[in-house]
Design an enzyme around this catalytic site. Structure first.
Site, PDB file in Angstrom:
ATOM      1  N   ASP A  16       0.830  -1.215   0.000  1.00 24.04           N
ATOM      2  CA  ASP A  16       0.000   0.000   0.000  1.00 24.04           C
ATOM      3  C   ASP A  16       0.863   1.264   0.000  1.00 24.04           C
ATOM      4  OD1 ASP A  16      -2.400   1.333  -0.073  1.00 24.04           O
ATOM      5  OD2 ASP A  16      -2.760   1.215   2.089  1.00 24.04           O
ATOM      6  N   ASN A  64     -10.779  -2.460  -5.954  1.00 19.52           N
ATOM      7  CA  ASN A  64      -9.951  -1.501  -6.702  1.00 19.52           C
ATOM      8  C   ASN A  64     -10.528  -1.133  -8.076  1.00 19.52           C
ATOM      9  OD1 ASN A  64      -6.792  -2.693  -5.332  1.00 19.52           O
ATOM     10  ND2 ASN A  64      -8.036  -0.954  -4.713  1.00 19.52           N
TER      11      ASN A  64
END
Ligand code: IPE
Ligand code: IPE
Ligand code: MG
Length: 239
Positions: A16, A64
């Site tokens: 991330d 996503n």
């Protein structure tokens, strides 16, 4: 690696912070993904050289797809290039590569590359590398249970699926997950400050040690990994 440190058998990573890393440098988010992807290639070698047997990384979640069209397109382009390079890396490192998640949502050429990568590496055993693409734990469980229901209907469910009390066994449940046959992670690393699972390996992480760091993924190099493994070793002392 310090010889006294015990290396985890299986490391899971939530990669991330690519977007924030790029923004801080006044660059588009896509640039962060490119640098993050290069870092994944390097860290895969570092992790293998440390003697870690299993590595599972979160590259693209079922959520996503909600990102901007431009960002998703950029990520798909990156996957195209990365999967091709990964074939070479699989041969070089003699590692088996497996995609976890649902590849059917990707364009056909990406699905073909995934198939080629998995096929050409399936007999390697120096390291087992799982890439989570279009992966979400909830989706994984629902897909798995759908297959299990099919097996019940067809009468092909394993005979020992239930214990003596009639309860479904963990072994049977796990055999329907994308991670079937892969041991649970010993250490989970999430970079870039967030302290949540974001739908990652929720069943598999039941007993895993968690390591959160502020360092964004593109800056997470060998030195940072060493810190994570040091903390993992401290946690072992308390068991
Ligand atoms: C992780 O970085 C990579 C993917 C999710 C593909 P992010 O894109 O989430 O970066 P931040 O969290 O917005 O900084
Ligand atoms: C999790 O990161 C998914 C990946 C790293 C691929 P996100 O950045 O997408 O997660 P949230 O949205 O912050 O929970
Ligand atoms: Mg993020």
């Amino acid at each position: 690696m310090n010889n006294e440190l015990k290396v985890p058998n299986h490391i899971a990573i939530i990669l991330d912070g690519n977007g924030r890393w790029a923004k801080k440098r006044n660059m588009p988010r896509g640039y962060g993904h490119i640098v993050g992807c290069d870092n994944l290639e390097k860290m895969c070698d570092v992790i293998k050289d440390m003697g870690v047997k299993y590595l599972t990384v979160y590259a693209f979640s079922t959520e996503n797809w909600k990102r901007s069209r431009a960002e998703v397109e950029g990520l798909l382009k990156l996957f195209r290039q990365y999967l091709k390079r990964c074939i070479k890396k699989a041969h070089k490192n003699q590692m088996r590569v497996k995609i976890i998640g649902d590849p059917s949502a990707f364009p056909q050429d990406i699905q073909d590359s995934i198939h080629e990568l998995e096929e050409c590496s399936k007999d390697y055993d120096h390291m087992y590398f799982q890439i989570a693409m279009n992966y979400g734990s909830r989706d994984e469980i629902l897909r798995g249970m759908t297959r299990m229901i099919e097996d019940v209907k067809n009468g092909t469910l394993a005979e020992n699926a239930f214990d003596e009390n009639g309860k479904l066994t963990e072994q049977c449940f796990e055999s329907y997950l994308d991670t079937a046959g892969i041991p649970d992670p010993d250490l989970l690393i999430r970079t870039s400050g967030e302290q949540r699972l974001s739908n990652y390996l929720m069943w598999q992480l039941a007993y895993t040690e968690f390591y959160f760091t502020e360092v964004p993924w593109p800056d997470f190099h060998e030195e940072e990994l060493r810190k994570a493994i040091e903390q993992y070793n401290l946690s072992l002392i308390h068991i």
